[in-house]
Design a protein around this motif. Structure first.
Motif, PDB file in Angstrom:
ATOM      1  N   ASP A 259      41.477  44.946  50.632  1.00 14.36           N
ATOM      2  CA  ASP A 259      40.447  44.044  50.147  1.00 14.36           C
ATOM      3  C   ASP A 259      40.101  44.446  48.712  1.00 14.36           C
ATOM      4  O   ASP A 259      39.622  45.558  48.479  1.00 14.36           O
ATOM      5  CB  ASP A 259      39.218  44.154  51.057  1.00 14.36           C
TER       6      ASP A 259
ATOM      7  N   PHE B  32      38.017  42.813  46.695  1.00 19.71           N
ATOM      8  CA  PHE B  32      36.838  42.069  46.247  1.00 19.71           C
ATOM      9  C   PHE B  32      35.976  42.863  45.251  1.00 19.71           C
ATOM     10  O   PHE B  32      35.607  42.369  44.194  1.00 19.71           O
ATOM     11  CB  PHE B  32      36.007  41.668  47.467  1.00 19.71           C
TER      12      PHE B  32
ATOM     13  N   GLU C 165      37.479  43.052  41.957  1.00 18.02           N
ATOM     14  CA  GLU C 165      37.400  41.788  41.209  1.00 18.02           C
ATOM     15  C   GLU C 165      36.023  41.612  40.573  1.00 18.02           C
ATOM     16  O   GLU C 165      35.905  41.088  39.470  1.00 18.02           O
ATOM     17  CB  GLU C 165      37.735  40.613  42.117  1.00 18.02           C
TER      18      GLU C 165
ATOM     19  N   GLN D 283      39.226  36.751  35.989  1.00 17.48           N
ATOM     20  CA  GLN D 283      39.429  36.628  37.437  1.00 17.48           C
ATOM     21  C   GLN D 283      40.877  37.011  37.697  1.00 17.48           C
ATOM     22  O   GLN D 283      41.762  36.164  37.610  1.00 17.48           O
ATOM     23  CB  GLN D 283      39.239  35.188  37.877  1.00 17.48           C
TER      24      GLN D 283
END
Ligand SMILES: *[C@@H]1O[C@H](CO)[C@@H](O)[C@H](O)[C@H]1NC(C)=O
Length: 314
Positions: free
Chosen positions: A191, A193, A196, A261
């Motif tokens: 993961d 996330f 990011e 992103q």
């Protein structure tokens, strides 16, 4: 919590432009020429500024540092890309891939801050010419330069350490021209996330803040130019400003689209083009737009050239 730290991937495969096998030959030729021109242009600037005492002032020391960064970033990306273009599939070891990522971030980050420092230098020189020698003395210049290199170093260290700590369990094909963070991150089987979120905030701080400051200083510079008495002077200053702004916008624009992103929906081909813009076009254009338009540097170049010719005739 179970820790997954055995990565099963020991090497990556860089695909480059393998979707276009018929173009590989031409692309190889074009990129090789661009690489050589980039090296020549930047090395000439570094040498001329080194040899010419009168150019040992902040503006040219910034330029010299920028050329060092441009040569380095090309040397990190281009030779590998040329190898990728001349093979069907190129494998790159885990360590080399992350080393490349580290140096791209290190030099790329340094470039972001150096361009910001250079815009600030021009802003001070044009908008407050009288106090300029006090605002931008050797010590301030030195601080801005070392600050840029330090921040670039930190960016490379933090981001590469983080990305390389993810597990990679396959597939191992990187559909990109170099081991840049977004392309490698897609292969991480974890993961990402939190990373990011970090990438988003980091990119805002590292790319958008210097970029906004550059835009602001150029707006002030444009107003100063508009107040200039002579039309030809105004035109010349305006075209210099416009060319700086174009290259700066291209660099920060494509870099922020890529890094803001990392897992964004752009197609791999679009990402390759954006990457080419800041890793290949910017280092090629910088010597042209910052130096060849600059009469002091041109004069220094001609002077050194004459001196060399004189030495040969005696
Ligand atoms: C970079 O900037 C520093 C600080 O002003 C300067 O001393 C140095 O000569 C410049 N050039 C290179 C190639 O590092």
């Amino acid at each position: 919590m179970k820790r997954q730290n055995q990565s099963s991937v020991v090497e990556f495969i860089l695909l480059g432009f393998s979707n276009f096998p018929e173009l590989q030959g031409q692309l190889f030729g074009i990129f090789l020429i661009i690489y050589l021109l980039t090296l020549i242009g930047n090395v000439v600037i570094i040498v001329v500024i080194c040899l010419e005492q009168s150019l040992h002032v902040p503006m040219y020391l910034f330029l010299q540092n920028l050329s060092v960064v441009d040569v380095s970033i090309s040397a990190v990306i281009m030779p590998e890309m040329l190898v990728v273009l001349s093979n069907e599939k190129t494998s790159i070891s885990f360590v080399s891939c992350f080393a490349q990522m580290y140096f791209i971030l290190f030099f790329g980050g340094t470039e972001c801050f150096l361009l910001g420092a250079m815009a600030y230098d021009r802003f001070a020189a044009i908008c407050s010419p009288l106090s300029y020698p006090m605002i931008m003395n050797k010590r301030v210049c030195m601080k801005l330069v070392t600050g840029s290199w330090t921040l670039g170093f930190m960016l490379g260290t933090v981001q590469t350490t983080w990305v390389s700590s993810f597990p990679f369990c396959g597939p191992s094909e990187i559909n990109h021209i170099s081991c840049e963070t977004p392309a490698v991150l897609e292969l991480a089987c974890a993961d990402t996330f939190l990373f990011e979120i970090y990438a988003f905030t980091g990119t805002i701080l590292i790319i958008m803040v210097p970029f906004m400051l550059i835009i602001l200083s150029y707006i002030r510079i444009l107003f100063a130019i508009l107040k200039m008495p002579s039309t030809t002077g105004r035109q010349k200053a305006f075209s210099t400003c416009a060319s700086h702004l174009t290259s700066v916008t291209l660099f920060y624009g494509t870099a922020s689209m890529t890094y803001l992103q990392p897992k964004s929906g752009y197609s791999p081909e679009a990402k390759k083009l954006m990457s080419l813009s800041y890793s290949l076009l910017t280092p090629l254009l910088n010597p042209l737009i910052y130096s060849l338009r600059n009469s002091e540097l041109k004069r220094a170049l001609i002077k050194l050239w004459r001196r060399k010719v004189d030495l040969h005739t005696f």
